[in-house]
Design a protein around this motif. Sequence first.
Motif, mmCIF file in Angstrom:
data_model
loop_
_atom_site.group_PDB
_atom_site.id
_atom_site.type_symbol
_atom_site.label_atom_id
_atom_site.label_comp_id
_atom_site.label_asym_id
_atom_site.label_seq_id
_atom_site.Cartn_x
_atom_site.Cartn_y
_atom_site.Cartn_z
ATOM 1 N N GLY A 108 0.842 -1.179 0.000
ATOM 2 C CA GLY A 108 0.000 0.000 0.000
ATOM 3 C C GLY A 108 0.878 1.229 0.000
ATOM 4 O O GLY A 108 2.086 1.134 -0.234
ATOM 5 N N ASP A 109 0.274 2.389 0.275
ATOM 6 C CA ASP A 109 1.120 3.578 0.330
ATOM 7 C C ASP A 109 1.948 3.552 1.610
ATOM 8 O O ASP A 109 1.646 2.819 2.554
ATOM 9 N N VAL A 110 3.011 4.305 1.633
ATOM 10 C CA VAL A 110 4.007 4.220 2.705
ATOM 11 C C VAL A 110 3.380 4.431 4.085
ATOM 12 O O VAL A 110 3.611 3.639 5.003
ATOM 13 N N ALA A 111 2.598 5.466 4.250
ATOM 14 C CA ALA A 111 2.009 5.755 5.565
ATOM 15 C C ALA A 111 1.066 4.637 6.005
ATOM 16 O O ALA A 111 1.061 4.250 7.180
ATOM 17 N N ALA A 112 0.272 4.109 5.088
ATOM 18 C CA ALA A 112 -0.663 3.033 5.422
ATOM 19 C C ALA A 112 0.082 1.763 5.822
ATOM 20 O O ALA A 112 -0.288 1.092 6.788
ATOM 21 N N VAL A 113 1.142 1.429 5.097
ATOM 22 C CA VAL A 113 1.916 0.230 5.416
ATOM 23 C C VAL A 113 2.596 0.390 6.772
ATOM 24 O O VAL A 113 2.581 -0.528 7.595
ATOM 25 N N ARG A 114 3.165 1.551 7.047
ATOM 26 C CA ARG A 114 3.805 1.772 8.355
ATOM 27 C C ARG A 114 2.786 1.632 9.493
ATOM 28 O O ARG A 114 3.046 0.981 10.503
ATOM 29 N N SER A 115 1.632 2.226 9.317
ATOM 30 C CA SER A 115 0.585 2.158 10.333
ATOM 31 C C SER A 115 0.092 0.726 10.525
ATOM 32 O O SER A 115 -0.069 0.255 11.658
ATOM 33 N N ALA A 116 -0.141 0.034 9.429
ATOM 34 C CA ALA A 116 -0.620 -1.346 9.491
ATOM 35 C C ALA A 116 0.405 -2.267 10.142
ATOM 36 O O ALA A 116 0.057 -3.131 10.954
ATOM 37 N N MET A 117 1.672 -2.079 9.806
ATOM 38 C CA MET A 117 2.722 -2.926 10.381
ATOM 39 C C MET A 117 2.850 -2.699 11.887
ATOM 40 O O MET A 117 3.032 -3.644 12.645
ATOM 41 N N GLU A 118 2.748 -1.455 12.319
ATOM 42 C CA GLU A 118 2.824 -1.153 13.747
ATOM 43 C C GLU A 118 1.678 -1.833 14.496
ATOM 44 O O GLU A 118 1.888 -2.472 15.530
ATOM 45 N N ALA A 119 0.467 -1.706 13.959
ATOM 46 C CA ALA A 119 -0.697 -2.311 14.606
ATOM 47 C C ALA A 119 -0.608 -3.842 14.579
ATOM 48 O O ALA A 119 -0.895 -4.505 15.580
ATOM 49 N N GLY A 120 -0.205 -4.399 13.449
ATOM 50 C CA GLY A 120 -0.101 -5.848 13.324
ATOM 51 C C GLY A 120 0.958 -6.439 14.244
ATOM 52 O O GLY A 120 0.741 -7.464 14.885
ATOM 53 N N ALA A 121 2.106 -5.811 14.312
ATOM 54 C CA ALA A 121 3.188 -6.295 15.178
ATOM 55 C C ALA A 121 2.787 -6.208 16.642
ATOM 56 O O ALA A 121 3.085 -7.121 17.430
ATOM 57 N N ASP A 122 2.105 -5.139 17.023
ATOM 58 C CA ASP A 122 1.663 -4.987 18.409
ATOM 59 C C ASP A 122 0.679 -6.091 18.780
ATOM 60 O O ASP A 122 0.805 -6.712 19.842
ATOM 61 N N ALA A 123 -0.279 -6.366 17.902
ATOM 62 C CA ALA A 123 -1.271 -7.415 18.175
ATOM 63 C C ALA A 123 -0.618 -8.795 18.229
ATOM 64 O O ALA A 123 -0.909 -9.587 19.125
ATOM 65 N N ALA A 124 0.264 -9.089 17.297
ATOM 66 C CA ALA A 124 0.921 -10.402 17.249
ATOM 67 C C ALA A 124 1.812 -10.621 18.460
ATOM 68 O O ALA A 124 1.895 -11.733 18.990
ATOM 69 N N SER A 125 2.466 -9.570 18.930
ATOM 70 C CA SER A 125 3.392 -9.707 20.061
ATOM 71 C C SER A 125 2.667 -10.019 21.369
ATOM 72 O O SER A 125 3.289 -10.493 22.318
ATOM 73 N N LYS A 126 1.375 -9.779 21.411
ATOM 74 C CA LYS A 126 0.610 -10.108 22.615
ATOM 75 C C LYS A 126 0.347 -11.607 22.720
ATOM 76 O O LYS A 126 -0.009 -12.099 23.780
ATOM 77 N N ILE A 127 0.508 -12.329 21.608
ATOM 78 C CA ILE A 127 0.236 -13.765 21.581
ATOM 79 C C ILE A 127 1.523 -14.578 21.596
ATOM 80 O O ILE A 127 1.618 -15.592 22.263
ATOM 81 N N SER A 128 2.501 -14.143 20.831
ATOM 82 C CA SER A 128 3.768 -14.874 20.725
ATOM 83 C C SER A 128 4.844 -13.907 20.250
ATOM 84 O O SER A 128 4.617 -12.706 20.164
ATOM 85 N N GLU A 129 5.967 -14.460 19.868
ATOM 86 C CA GLU A 129 7.116 -13.652 19.481
ATOM 87 C C GLU A 129 7.000 -13.095 18.058
ATOM 88 O O GLU A 129 6.724 -13.829 17.121
ATOM 89 N N VAL A 130 7.230 -11.811 17.927
ATOM 90 C CA VAL A 130 7.416 -11.199 16.616
ATOM 91 C C VAL A 130 8.914 -11.249 16.356
ATOM 92 O O VAL A 130 9.700 -10.656 17.088
ATOM 93 N N VAL A 131 9.300 -11.982 15.334
ATOM 94 C CA VAL A 131 10.713 -12.178 15.041
ATOM 95 C C VAL A 131 11.281 -10.945 14.354
ATOM 96 O O VAL A 131 12.355 -10.455 14.706
ATOM 97 N N SER A 132 10.567 -10.435 13.364
ATOM 98 C CA SER A 132 11.035 -9.229 12.675
ATOM 99 C C SER A 132 9.889 -8.568 11.937
ATOM 100 O O SER A 132 8.877 -9.197 11.627
ATOM 101 N N GLN A 133 10.085 -7.295 11.654
ATOM 102 C CA GLN A 133 9.138 -6.548 10.827
ATOM 103 C C GLN A 133 9.942 -5.559 9.999
ATOM 104 O O GLN A 133 10.992 -5.082 10.432
ATOM 105 N N LEU A 134 9.444 -5.307 8.809
ATOM 106 C CA LEU A 134 10.193 -4.478 7.877
ATOM 107 C C LEU A 134 9.228 -3.732 6.975
ATOM 108 O O LEU A 134 8.229 -4.295 6.509
ATOM 109 N N VAL A 135 9.509 -2.468 6.723
ATOM 110 C CA VAL A 135 8.776 -1.673 5.737
ATOM 111 C C VAL A 135 9.786 -1.224 4.690
ATOM 112 O O VAL A 135 10.834 -0.669 5.037
#
Length: 91
Positions: free
Chosen positions: A50-77
């Motif tokens: 998606g566009d840069v701002a949308a991808v950054r926002s989505a990745m932040e939200a997704g990583a935060d949600a995933a980290s509450k359940i298990s380990e987030v190994v890496s994230q990259l934009v």
Amino acid sequence: MSGNNAIGILETRGFTPLIIGADTALKAANVDLVEWRQIGSGFVSFVIQGDVAAVRSAMEAGADAASKISEVVSQLVIPRPVEELETTFNK
């Protein structure tokens, strides 16, 4: 990926946090899911675009949600990825 300005990749340990992360990311911003991959040894990842701002926002939200359940190994934009990257994904 034509017409989009960024891709985001989130890698987790386990499938459940990946699904939670992807669901949250897709709901958080106007992005598209390109694919998900099973890497091995319990590691999985998804790719969004998606566009840069949308991808950054989505990745932040997704990583935060995933980290509450298990380990987030890496994230990259990657803003404005080269066109050749498009051929590496299974759309």
